[in-house]
Design an enzyme around this catalytic site. Structure first.
Site, PDB file in Angstrom:
ATOM      1  CG  HIS A  77      -1.762  -1.388   1.192  1.00  0.00           C
ATOM      2  ND1 HIS A  77      -2.535  -1.602   2.309  1.00  0.00           N
ATOM      3  CD2 HIS A  77      -2.167  -1.970  -0.007  1.00  0.00           C
ATOM      4  CE1 HIS A  77      -3.244  -2.702   2.079  1.00  0.00           C
ATOM      5  NE2 HIS A  77      -3.074  -2.927   0.935  1.00  0.00           N
ATOM      6  CG  HIS A 233      -7.640  -2.916  -1.501  1.00  0.00           C
ATOM      7  ND1 HIS A 233      -6.984  -1.998  -0.689  1.00  0.00           N
ATOM      8  CD2 HIS A 233      -6.834  -3.793  -1.461  1.00  0.00           C
ATOM      9  CE1 HIS A 233      -5.863  -2.457  -0.336  1.00  0.00           C
ATOM     10  NE2 HIS A 233      -5.700  -3.382  -0.502  1.00  0.00           N
ATOM     11  CG  ASP A 237      -3.715  -4.995  -3.032  1.00  0.00           C
ATOM     12  OD1 ASP A 237      -3.176  -4.465  -2.146  1.00  0.00           O
ATOM     13  OD2 ASP A 237      -4.511  -5.843  -2.519  1.00  0.00           O
ATOM     14  CG  HIS A 260      -0.231  -9.116  -2.643  1.00  0.00           C
ATOM     15  ND1 HIS A 260      -0.141  -7.811  -3.184  1.00  0.00           N
ATOM     16  CD2 HIS A 260      -1.085  -8.843  -1.621  1.00  0.00           C
ATOM     17  CE1 HIS A 260      -1.026  -7.117  -2.380  1.00  0.00           C
ATOM     18  NE2 HIS A 260      -1.493  -7.706  -1.483  1.00  0.00           N
TER      19      HIS A 260
HETATM   20 ZN   LIG Z   1      -3.822  -4.506   0.027  1.00  0.00          ZN
END
Ligand SMILES: [Zn+2]
Length: 304
Positions: A77, A233, A237, A260
């Site tokens: 973030h 969001h 990311d 991720h």
């Molecule tokens: Zn995140």
């Protein structure tokens, strides 16, 4: 031609680590041109870890970096805020292995950067400009990047949950679009996963103060910040994870059901595909319907 940028002065904030639940102080400091984004662990005698693909480690529920004896967790973030506001060079000092989670979004880091102010540096910025498509598929997840004259992200998510069965959003990532439309979007988690995470020693600092928690009947928090906060969001990311390329991306990134692990594996794949990108100083490629060039010395009318 764009110039590299750093901060005007140092700024600090304090918060807690999402996974450890411990207090941490973060300081952002101006850094010289061409030095990139570097984390520095003041509690480990100043061990430095560059925010690059080479140092990716421990992708579980967040993105972590490690080099020799030092590591930093949950960097995405903060990296998104730095990339989104066009900060090329900065030192990030931490007295703890985790970046503070703040409110689960990138907005507090955006305020912090704006508080410090942005300083333009002498050296020109080099973009990683995509010249040929690169694609990665892993089961029902996929991610790709295509040539474009700007940084654009198209993201879609789907879950087996009535609240967010499908959400999609496509947007050009300008500084203002990032700060207003993406940075405030908070991280989210499913209630049934929270207990599992805690049993494994994760999310000890997690609460409704720093995450949107999705229960069977709805969101446990009082309100969402955007109707499609979840996919926003995900865009946040992926912007943070792509910052690990080490240069701002010029291309159209398209992702479906990523996380991720997929984002960071794809960042490494991009760097490996050396024939599919170039480092370019000039942001613009001649457009297909570019207006005729104005001859040098021609008078340019000034509107009154
Ligand atoms: Zn995140």
């Amino acid at each position: 031609m764009a110039s590299q940028r750093t901060l005007r002065r140092s700024v600090s904030c304090a918060g807690i680590g999402l996974h450890s639940g411990k207090k941490v102080t973060l300081t952002l400091k101006p850094a010289p041109a061409n030095s990139g984004i570097r984390f520095r662990r003041t509690d480990l005698g100043g061990v430095e870890i560059a925010a690059t693909v080479q140092h990716i480690a421990g992708i579980h529920y967040a993105t972590g970096l490690a080099r020799n004896e030092g590591s930093v967790e949950t960097v995405e973030h903060l990296l998104a805020a730095l990339a989104g506001l066009g900060i090329d060079n900065v030192v990030v000092e931490l007295n703890h292995p985790e970046v503070p989670i703040m409110d689960g979004s990138a907005a507090p880091f955006v305020y912090l950067i704006q508080e410090a102010g942005i300083r333009t540096q002498q050296e020109s910025r080099r973009f990683l400009r995509i010249t040929r498509p690169i694609e990665m598929v892993r089961g029902d997840k996929h991610i790709a990047v295509y040539p474009a004259d700007e940084f654009k992200v198209s993201y879609s998510i789907s879950f087996d949950h009535p609240l967010l069965r499908h959400q999609a959003r496509a947007m050009s990532i300008t500084e203002s679009a990032f700060a207003e439309e993406i940075a405030p979007a908070r991280t989210f988690t499913f209630l049934k996963e929270v207990e599992l995470l805690r049993q494994h020693g994760y999310a000890l600092g997690g609460s409704l103060e720093n995450a949107v928690v999705v229960g069977e009947a709805g969101v446990l928090n009082s309100a969402l910040r955007f109707e499609d906060e979840f996919v926003r969001h995900k865009i946040l990311d992926v912007i943070g994870d792509m910052a690990l390329l080490g240069a701002p991306l010029l291309g159209h990134l398209v992702a479906h059901r990523g996380g991720h692990g997929l984002h960071t594996a794809f960042a490494a794949m991009i760097l490996d595909e050396r024939g599919a990108w170039e480092l370019a100083e000039a942001q613009a490629v001649p457009a297909l319907h570019e207006p005729a060039a104005v001859p040098l010395g021609a008078a340019i009318p000034v509107g009154r």
